[in-house]
Write an enzyme that holds these catalytic residues in place. Structure first.
Site, PDB file in Angstrom:
ATOM      1  N   LYS A  22      40.422  42.290  45.249  1.00  0.00           N
ATOM      2  CA  LYS A  22      39.246  42.192  44.369  1.00  0.00           C
ATOM      3  C   LYS A  22      39.668  41.842  42.948  1.00  0.00           C
ATOM      4  O   LYS A  22      39.115  40.946  42.320  1.00  0.00           O
ATOM      5  CB  LYS A  22      38.489  43.533  44.356  1.00  0.00           C
ATOM      6  CG  LYS A  22      37.496  43.660  43.215  1.00  0.00           C
ATOM      7  CD  LYS A  22      36.923  45.055  43.056  1.00  0.00           C
ATOM      8  CE  LYS A  22      37.768  45.999  42.241  1.00  0.00           C
ATOM      9  NZ  LYS A  22      37.399  46.193  40.842  1.00  0.00           N
ATOM     10  N   ASN A  23      40.682  42.559  42.444  1.00  0.00           N
ATOM     11  CA  ASN A  23      41.044  42.388  41.036  1.00  0.00           C
ATOM     12  C   ASN A  23      41.760  41.071  40.768  1.00  0.00           C
ATOM     13  O   ASN A  23      41.954  40.682  39.624  1.00  0.00           O
ATOM     14  CB  ASN A  23      41.879  43.577  40.549  1.00  0.00           C
ATOM     15  CG  ASN A  23      41.014  44.812  40.368  1.00  0.00           C
ATOM     16  OD1 ASN A  23      39.791  44.723  40.455  1.00  0.00           O
ATOM     17  ND2 ASN A  23      41.630  45.944  40.128  1.00  0.00           N
ATOM     18  N   ARG A 109      32.554  45.023  34.564  1.00  0.00           N
ATOM     19  CA  ARG A 109      33.278  44.733  33.327  1.00  0.00           C
ATOM     20  C   ARG A 109      34.133  43.471  33.435  1.00  0.00           C
ATOM     21  O   ARG A 109      34.446  42.847  32.433  1.00  0.00           O
ATOM     22  CB  ARG A 109      34.154  45.918  32.951  1.00  0.00           C
ATOM     23  CG  ARG A 109      33.360  47.180  32.727  1.00  0.00           C
ATOM     24  CD  ARG A 109      34.293  48.283  32.340  1.00  0.00           C
ATOM     25  NE  ARG A 109      35.103  47.858  31.217  1.00  0.00           N
ATOM     26  CZ  ARG A 109      34.765  47.987  29.944  1.00  0.00           C
ATOM     27  NH1 ARG A 109      33.642  48.569  29.628  1.00  0.00           N
ATOM     28  NH2 ARG A 109      35.543  47.549  28.994  1.00  0.00           N
ATOM     29  N   CYS A 133      32.704  53.224  30.301  1.00  0.00           N
ATOM     30  CA  CYS A 133      32.428  53.383  31.721  1.00  0.00           C
ATOM     31  C   CYS A 133      33.025  54.698  32.189  1.00  0.00           C
ATOM     32  O   CYS A 133      33.646  55.415  31.405  1.00  0.00           O
ATOM     33  CB  CYS A 133      32.929  52.190  32.527  1.00  0.00           C
ATOM     34  SG  CYS A 133      34.689  52.185  32.764  1.00  0.00           S
ATOM     35  N   ARG A 138      36.653  51.553  27.202  1.00  0.00           N
ATOM     36  CA  ARG A 138      37.411  50.364  27.602  1.00  0.00           C
ATOM     37  C   ARG A 138      37.137  49.208  26.650  1.00  0.00           C
ATOM     38  O   ARG A 138      36.315  48.344  26.926  1.00  0.00           O
ATOM     39  CB  ARG A 138      37.093  49.992  29.060  1.00  0.00           C
ATOM     40  CG  ARG A 138      37.636  51.027  30.033  1.00  0.00           C
ATOM     41  CD  ARG A 138      37.325  50.679  31.444  1.00  0.00           C
ATOM     42  NE  ARG A 138      38.064  49.543  31.944  1.00  0.00           N
ATOM     43  CZ  ARG A 138      37.860  49.008  33.143  1.00  0.00           C
ATOM     44  NH1 ARG A 138      36.932  49.511  33.922  1.00  0.00           N
ATOM     45  NH2 ARG A 138      38.575  47.988  33.535  1.00  0.00           N
ATOM     46  N   ASP A 325      45.066  52.734  39.410  1.00  0.00           N
ATOM     47  CA  ASP A 325      44.030  52.583  40.444  1.00  0.00           C
ATOM     48  C   ASP A 325      44.349  53.357  41.727  1.00  0.00           C
ATOM     49  O   ASP A 325      43.538  53.372  42.661  1.00  0.00           O
ATOM     50  CB  ASP A 325      43.816  51.095  40.769  1.00  0.00           C
ATOM     51  CG  ASP A 325      43.138  50.361  39.622  1.00  0.00           C
ATOM     52  OD1 ASP A 325      42.585  51.034  38.734  1.00  0.00           O
ATOM     53  OD2 ASP A 325      43.179  49.120  39.609  1.00  0.00           O
ATOM     54  N   ILE A 347      47.321  55.101  31.417  1.00  0.00           N
ATOM     55  CA  ILE A 347      46.550  53.867  31.188  1.00  0.00           C
ATOM     56  C   ILE A 347      45.130  54.194  30.718  1.00  0.00           C
ATOM     57  O   ILE A 347      44.661  53.649  29.730  1.00  0.00           O
ATOM     58  CB  ILE A 347      46.485  52.986  32.464  1.00  0.00           C
ATOM     59  CG1 ILE A 347      47.874  52.814  33.094  1.00  0.00           C
ATOM     60  CG2 ILE A 347      45.827  51.627  32.174  1.00  0.00           C
ATOM     61  CD1 ILE A 347      48.863  52.010  32.301  1.00  0.00           C
ATOM     62  N   ARG A 417      31.701  48.452  45.722  1.00  0.00           N
ATOM     63  CA  ARG A 417      32.116  47.464  44.719  1.00  0.00           C
ATOM     64  C   ARG A 417      33.515  46.942  45.005  1.00  0.00           C
ATOM     65  O   ARG A 417      33.844  45.819  44.638  1.00  0.00           O
ATOM     66  CB  ARG A 417      32.137  48.111  43.334  1.00  0.00           C
ATOM     67  CG  ARG A 417      30.782  48.498  42.820  1.00  0.00           C
ATOM     68  CD  ARG A 417      30.898  49.003  41.423  1.00  0.00           C
ATOM     69  NE  ARG A 417      31.665  48.044  40.626  1.00  0.00           N
ATOM     70  CZ  ARG A 417      32.080  48.252  39.398  1.00  0.00           C
ATOM     71  NH1 ARG A 417      31.802  49.377  38.812  1.00  0.00           N
ATOM     72  NH2 ARG A 417      32.762  47.343  38.748  1.00  0.00           N
TER      73      ARG A 417
HETATM   74  N1  EPU Z   1      42.789  48.006  26.299  1.00  0.00           N
HETATM   75  C1  EPU Z   1      42.547  47.943  24.945  1.00  0.00           C
HETATM   76  N2  EPU Z   1      41.963  46.830  24.428  1.00  0.00           N
HETATM   77  C2  EPU Z   1      41.630  45.762  25.211  1.00  0.00           C
HETATM   78  C3  EPU Z   1      41.881  45.820  26.597  1.00  0.00           C
HETATM   79  C4  EPU Z   1      42.469  46.963  27.106  1.00  0.00           C
HETATM   80  O1  EPU Z   1      42.828  48.896  24.209  1.00  0.00           O
HETATM   81  O2  EPU Z   1      41.120  44.773  24.677  1.00  0.00           O
HETATM   82  C5  EPU Z   1      43.421  49.212  26.884  1.00  0.00           C
HETATM   83  C6  EPU Z   1      42.552  49.878  27.934  1.00  0.00           C
HETATM   84  O3  EPU Z   1      41.598  50.742  27.360  1.00  0.00           O
HETATM   85  C7  EPU Z   1      43.597  50.593  28.758  1.00  0.00           C
HETATM   86  C8  EPU Z   1      44.774  49.620  28.740  1.00  0.00           C
HETATM   87  O4  EPU Z   1      44.556  48.792  27.587  1.00  0.00           O
HETATM   88  O5  EPU Z   1      43.979  51.795  28.127  1.00  0.00           O
HETATM   89  C9  EPU Z   1      44.927  48.753  29.962  1.00  0.00           C
HETATM   90  O6  EPU Z   1      43.678  48.184  30.319  1.00  0.00           O
HETATM   91  P1  EPU Z   1      43.563  46.744  30.988  1.00  0.00           P
HETATM   92  O7  EPU Z   1      43.008  45.801  29.978  1.00  0.00           O
HETATM   93  O8  EPU Z   1      44.862  46.391  31.599  1.00  0.00           O
HETATM   94  O9  EPU Z   1      42.467  46.981  32.090  1.00  0.00           O
HETATM   95  P2  EPU Z   1      41.508  45.845  32.655  1.00  0.00           P
HETATM   96  O10 EPU Z   1      42.244  44.572  32.652  1.00  0.00           O
HETATM   97  O11 EPU Z   1      40.197  45.891  31.959  1.00  0.00           O
HETATM   98  C10 EPU Z   1      42.183  45.946  35.166  1.00  0.00           C
HETATM   99  C11 EPU Z   1      41.530  46.330  36.464  1.00  0.00           C
HETATM  100  C12 EPU Z   1      41.327  47.836  36.515  1.00  0.00           C
HETATM  101  C13 EPU Z   1      42.692  48.503  36.369  1.00  0.00           C
HETATM  102  C14 EPU Z   1      43.340  48.050  35.053  1.00  0.00           C
HETATM  103  C15 EPU Z   1      44.737  48.607  34.839  1.00  0.00           C
HETATM  104  C16 EPU Z   1      40.143  44.460  37.110  1.00  0.00           C
HETATM  105  C17 EPU Z   1      38.799  43.901  37.342  1.00  0.00           C
HETATM  106  N3  EPU Z   1      40.234  45.673  36.596  1.00  0.00           N
HETATM  107  O12 EPU Z   1      41.271  46.334  34.131  1.00  0.00           O
HETATM  108  O13 EPU Z   1      40.826  48.111  37.828  1.00  0.00           O
HETATM  109  O14 EPU Z   1      42.542  49.902  36.360  1.00  0.00           O
HETATM  110  O15 EPU Z   1      43.432  46.621  35.035  1.00  0.00           O
HETATM  111  O16 EPU Z   1      45.575  48.224  35.862  1.00  0.00           O
HETATM  112  O17 EPU Z   1      41.120  43.818  37.398  1.00  0.00           O
HETATM  113  C18 EPU Z   1      39.576  49.235  39.452  1.00  0.00           C
HETATM  114  O18 EPU Z   1      39.837  48.302  40.234  1.00  0.00           O
HETATM  115  O19 EPU Z   1      39.063  50.310  39.845  1.00  0.00           O
HETATM  116  C19 EPU Z   1      39.893  49.092  38.032  1.00  0.00           C
HETATM  117  C20 EPU Z   1      39.366  49.860  37.092  1.00  0.00           C
END
Ligand code: EPU
Length: 439
Positions: A22-23, A109, A133, A138, A325, A347, A417
């Site tokens: 999915k991701n 998101r 969320c 986030r 995750d 994280i 989801r």
């Molecule tokens: N962060 C910031 N600023 C940003 C972006 C992220 O401070 O602009 C912080 C976040 O708050 C967090 C850390 O950086 O503390 C890492 O977040 P990341 O941006 O890597 O998360 P994401 O890319 O939004 C994806 C997955 C998540 C998974 C995370 C971490 C998808 C759609 N989502 O989210 O998956 O937990 O990477 O590996 O790919 C899930 O599948 O249940 C899920 C939440």
């Protein structure tokens, strides 16, 4: 809002085929906005988040259609569920729309992934700001900062991020990490934009997750020039145009890890097909320490356990560390270990909504800041619990499989989801799960 009724106590035994990630699929679908011509994606799972992304890129002028599965697969006895998913075709037919509306962004998101592609290809993007969320705050500041460094200008307007580019984005060297380390979707957003920028971009502090690598591989097939993906320093030489391509999405490492933990919790024996164990190296390491037996043969993993579970101390980390995750699911397993375990969440430090629900099922988990202390118990008991987010809900399903009596999980739309047909897959290996439809 459907619920699951799970009668616990059955040992899982048999084969499960892992779906496409999915991701990986979500940002890759957004990346298709960059191309000219049709892109065909294989292995895209059937999930409500994929439907939301299809709707979003549909509103942004893409024609999205799913092929029927090849007739010979459908006729071949009982084909596995993922094999029944035909490829997804995505073709941009109209480039006038630039807005990702709140209605879609609030449900998913990953909608933020259209920001980089829209700015690079159409010069303008309006994306509703994703709110908080269930797993915590986030922010998307790193996405915006990275795109700003490529020359995009941003303002916020009525709850939207509005970005514009005068002329073409310009490559540069930038640091992309934040206080919690690298950002997965932020890296993908900037990578996609840099693919069409003028000159060279170097992303330092980039995320190394397999989902970033998968997206880079698709972009390369589309004509992008990218090196160093999968490491913290990605180099992109911008090109003027990208074309359509054909690509297979990687297996879902989180779904795979979830079923590995399910086998361990139920004292079961599962054969997991279509896996990439290289993506799960830290998970295998921790599960082996707990006492789970894991063997690999090509793309198949054999997982079994004799249910004497050792305790562990574990911290979630960016890839290749233990993924956030799978934190909730591991906690479910450690509820049954022989003594006290410790999990620290680095994280998303507030990602602990499952603690209260596991405790309702007889778990003994105490939270102290970003750390959970888990005292193993002899057994969990069935209870009525509430799904709060995708992975927390998966942990409750696993706990329900092993609990004494019946567990009712409400709000399973969270599970839908991200886990393709989870109840069918588990029932096929001996679980007793019934979906109760809300009337
Ligand atoms: N962060 C910031 N600023 C940003 C972006 C992220 O401070 O602009 C912080 C976040 O708050 C967090 C850390 O950086 O503390 C890492 O977040 P990341 O941006 O890597 O998360 P994401 O890319 O939004 C994806 C997955 C998540 C998974 C995370 C971490 C998808 C759609 N989502 O989210 O998956 O937990 O990477 O590996 O790919 C899930 O599948 O249940 C899920 C939440």
């Amino acid at each position: 809002m459907d619920s699951f009724l799970i009668r616990g106590g059955t040992r899982l035994k048999g084969k499960i085929e892992i779906s496409g990630s999915k991701n990986s699929a979500l940002p890759i679908m957004a990346a298709c906005l960059l191309g000219e011509g049709k892109t065909t994606l294989k292995g895209v799972p059937r999930l409500s988040d994929i439907d939301s992304m299809s709707k979003l890129i549909g509103e942004l002028g893409c024609h999205v259609s799913r092929h029927e599965p090849p007739a010979n697969i459908a006729e071949a006895g009982e084909p596995s569920l993922p094999a029944l998913n035909g490829p997804l075709d995505i073709e941009v037919t109209d480039e006038n729309m630039c807005e990702a509306r709140y209605d879609i962004v609030k449900t998913m998101r990953a909608s933020i992934c259209v920001l980089g592609p829209l700015l690079a290809k159409r010069g303008k993007a309006i994306v509703s700001i994703p709110g908080g969320c269930a797993i915590g705050d986030r922010p998307v500041d790193l996405h915006v900062r990275g795109l700003q460094k490529l020359g995009a200008e941003f303002r916020t307007e009525n709850g939207n991020i509005v970005g514009e580019v005068r002329g073409r984005l310009k490559g540069c060297r930038m640091y992309l990490g934040g206080a919690q380390g690298p950002t997965v979707l932020g890296t993908i957003n900037v990578l996609c934009a840099a693919a069409l920028a003028e000159g060279e971009t170097v992303l330092v502090g980039a995320a190394c997750e397999p989902e970033v690598v998968d997206c880079a591989e698709l972009l390369i097939k589309m004509g992008a020039k990218i090196k160093g993906y999968g490491t913290p320093e990605i180099r992109i030489e911008g090109v003027e145009k990208l074309h359509g391509a054909e690509h297979r999405i990687i297996p879902d490492r989180i779904e795979c890890g979830t079923f590995m933990i399910a086998a361990a919790m139920t004292n079961g024996e599962l054969e997991l097909k279509n896996c990439n164990l290289d993506h799960l190296i830290a998970v295998v390491d921790r599960l082996e320490e707990v006492g789970v037996k894991i063997e690999r043969q090509n793309g198949t993993i054999f997982v079994s356990s004799n249910r004497r579970l050792n305790t562990v101390e574990m911290t979630t980390q960016p890839y290749p560390g233990f993924p956030t995750d799978l934190q909730a699911q591991l906690m479910g397993l450690l509820c049954l270990a022989d003594g006290m375990s410790v999990i620290t969440e680095r994280i998303f430090p507030d990602r602990f909504l499952h603690v209260g629900e596991l405790n309702r099922m007889g778990g003994r988990v105490r939270k102290e800041g970003p750390t959970a202390i888990i005292q193993g118990v002899k057994e969990l008991q069935g209870a009525s619990v509430m799904a709060s987010d995708l992975r927390a809900s998966a942990a409750l399903v696993l706990a329900g499989l092993v609990a004494k009596g019946t567990t009712r999980i409400d709000r399973v739309y969270h599970i839908d989801r991200g886990y393709e047909k989870i109840e069918q897959k588990l029932v096929a290996v001996g679980a007793s799960i019934e979906r109760v439809k809300e009337k």
